[in-house]
Design a protein around this motif. Structure first.
Motif, PDB file in Angstrom:
ATOM      1  N   VAL A   1       5.281   2.151  -5.634  1.00 15.95           N
ATOM      2  CA  VAL A   1       5.854   3.216  -4.519  1.00 15.95           C
ATOM      3  C   VAL A   1       7.273   3.593  -5.228  1.00 15.95           C
ATOM      4  O   VAL A   1       8.312   3.390  -4.570  1.00 15.95           O
ATOM      5  CB  VAL A   1       6.081   2.587  -2.987  1.00 15.95           C
ATOM      6  N   ARG A   2       7.212   4.270  -6.407  1.00 11.88           N
ATOM      7  CA  ARG A   2       8.552   4.871  -6.977  1.00 11.88           C
ATOM      8  C   ARG A   2       8.973   5.944  -6.177  1.00 11.88           C
ATOM      9  O   ARG A   2       8.053   7.121  -5.863  1.00 11.88           O
ATOM     10  CB  ARG A   2       8.140   5.164  -8.263  1.00 11.88           C
ATOM     11  N   TRP A   3      10.543   5.961  -5.923  1.00 19.51           N
ATOM     12  CA  TRP A   3      10.942   7.011  -5.185  1.00 19.51           C
ATOM     13  C   TRP A   3      12.353   6.923  -5.306  1.00 19.51           C
ATOM     14  O   TRP A   3      12.803   5.956  -5.298  1.00 19.51           O
ATOM     15  CB  TRP A   3      10.625   7.127  -3.538  1.00 19.51           C
TER      16      TRP A   3
ATOM     17  N   SER B   1      11.778  12.615  -5.974  1.00 21.29           N
ATOM     18  CA  SER B   1      10.656  11.822  -4.985  1.00 21.29           C
ATOM     19  C   SER B   1       9.261  11.680  -5.439  1.00 21.29           C
ATOM     20  O   SER B   1       8.582  10.889  -4.891  1.00 21.29           O
ATOM     21  CB  SER B   1      10.681  12.969  -3.915  1.00 21.29           C
TER      22      SER B   1
ATOM     23  N   SER C   1       2.410   7.604  -2.804  1.00 22.24           N
ATOM     24  CA  SER C   1       3.437   8.637  -2.722  1.00 22.24           C
ATOM     25  C   SER C   1       4.164   8.397  -1.474  1.00 22.24           C
ATOM     26  O   SER C   1       3.442   8.591  -0.452  1.00 22.24           O
ATOM     27  CB  SER C   1       2.800   9.940  -2.782  1.00 22.24           C
ATOM     28  N   LEU C   2       5.348   8.133  -1.371  1.00 25.10           N
ATOM     29  CA  LEU C   2       6.379   7.974  -0.216  1.00 25.10           C
ATOM     30  C   LEU C   2       6.426   9.373   0.549  1.00 25.10           C
ATOM     31  O   LEU C   2       6.262   9.207   1.813  1.00 25.10           O
ATOM     32  CB  LEU C   2       7.783   7.415  -0.707  1.00 25.10           C
TER      33      LEU C   2
ATOM     34  N   ASP D   1       9.309  -0.903  -6.518  1.00 20.73           N
ATOM     35  CA  ASP D   1       9.530   0.217  -6.886  1.00 20.73           C
ATOM     36  C   ASP D   1      10.487  -0.018  -8.033  1.00 20.73           C
ATOM     37  O   ASP D   1      10.536  -1.154  -8.553  1.00 20.73           O
ATOM     38  CB  ASP D   1      10.403   0.968  -5.716  1.00 20.73           C
TER      39      ASP D   1
ATOM     40  N   GLY E   1      11.678   2.725  -2.147  1.00 20.04           N
ATOM     41  CA  GLY E   1      10.106   2.905  -1.923  1.00 20.04           C
ATOM     42  C   GLY E   1       9.523   1.661  -1.261  1.00 20.04           C
ATOM     43  O   GLY E   1       8.739   2.072  -0.326  1.00 20.04           O
TER      44      GLY E   1
ATOM     45  N   ARG F   1      10.463   0.987   2.310  1.00 20.52           N
ATOM     46  CA  ARG F   1       9.568   2.019   3.179  1.00 20.52           C
ATOM     47  C   ARG F   1       8.106   1.736   3.541  1.00 20.52           C
ATOM     48  O   ARG F   1       7.522   1.813   4.461  1.00 20.52           O
ATOM     49  CB  ARG F   1       9.590   3.195   2.722  1.00 20.52           C
TER      50      ARG F   1
ATOM     51  N   VAL G   1      14.660   5.998   5.246  1.00 20.34           N
ATOM     52  CA  VAL G   1      13.900   5.507   3.952  1.00 20.34           C
ATOM     53  C   VAL G   1      14.885   4.305   3.580  1.00 20.34           C
ATOM     54  O   VAL G   1      14.440   3.098   3.484  1.00 20.34           O
ATOM     55  CB  VAL G   1      14.092   6.577   2.793  1.00 20.34           C
TER      56      VAL G   1
END
Length: 280
Positions: free
Chosen positions: A29-31, A36, A54-55, A97, A103, A106, A241
């Motif tokens: 969950v990379r953000w 983003s 995708s967050l 993440d 990420g 969340r 977040v």
């Protein structure tokens, strides 16, 4: 099992369980603020078997109005996404993440709020995995569809505590998880109004992390949040977040904190709500 072990998993434990062939679902969950979409970075290198999440598109629902910049998805939508990620009933989930646990926290929050059990955050994220000698693989992963069921459709009233904009001022202790300069109102790079909710105490989510990105040791966390009373604390940030990082950190020491999902972006959408500036 300790409170910390219900929230986090170390890179060493994850590697051991994978070597043992234990069934696990890994979610990437990379953000980051201002970056983003993490899919390209994911495809360049991710934990073996990990599925990209995708967050923005799957852990949020931008069709919802009046709930800030990252409204929560419905349980039904999250269930559909989780099945697409390959999440299965009875199979543990590990989320990770590559930036300040935002990420993964969340994803941990929305999944557990939906009533999905046994979800843990990789302590230290991608960096901890590679530092421990963990291998990466490239490309995308297309898992077999999962069968998990979300027990709650309204995540604002799901398995995790939340607080509304109307009730947030009545919180026994309100924590602002943003950077100090945003809290004081000196800068505001995202939302149209600078400052903080009156009465809030600033404990940036980054303060809960050690230099290597892992969560602070329990005794250090306890000292940091010594003014927080269990069951009587709420957390907010810019849009709900990074506040989840603080909620997760508190959960790791047994404090059940509520999240204000809309956070500052929802609070300032109504010009009649009070705004404070300066130090608490």
């Amino acid at each position: 099992m300790s409170a910390r072990a219900t929230v986090l998993i170390t890179a060493a434990e994850l590697a051991r369980r994978l070597r043992a062939g234990e069934p696990l679902t890994l979610l990437d969950v990379r953000w980051q603020l201002g970056k983003s979409d993490g899919r390209a970075a994911y495809e360049q290198g991710h934990l073996p078997g990990a599925v990209y999440v995708s967050l923005e598109d799957e852990c949020s629902d931008h069709t919802v109005e009046g709930r800030g910049r990252h409204p929560l998805p419905s349980g039904t939508a999250l269930q559909e996404s989780a099945r697409r990620w390959g999440v299965r009933t009875g199979v543990p989930v590990v989320v990770y993440d590559d930036w300040n646990r935002a990420g993964s926290a969340r994803a941990w929050w929305v999944l557990t709020a939906a009533g999905i059990a046994d979800v843990r955050i990789l302590d230290g994220g991608l960096a901890a995995w590679t530092a421990a000698g963990g291998k990466l693989e490239s490309g995308a992963v297309a898992p077999e569809p999962g069968d998990v069921t979300a027990a709650h459709d309204d995540l604002y009233a799901g398995a995790r505590r939340t607080v509304t904009a109307d009730a947030v001022l009545a919180s026994g202790r309100l924590l602002d998880a943003r950077a100090p300069e945003r809290f004081r109102g000196e800068v505001e790079p995202v939302d149209p109004v600078a400052g903080h909710i009156p009465g809030a105490l600033n404990i940036p989510s980054a303060w809960l992390l050690a230099d290597d990105g892992t969560l602070l040791a329990d005794d250090e966390l306890a000292r940091l949040v010594k003014t927080v009373d269990d069951g009587d604390v709420a957390v907010y940030c810019g849009s709900g977040v990074t506040a989840a990082v603080t909620v997760a950190g508190l959960a790791a020491v047994g404090v059940d904190a509520a999240l204000f999902p809309g956070s500052w972006s929802e609070w300032t959408s109504d010009p009649s709500r009070p705004v404070a500036r300066g130090a608490e």
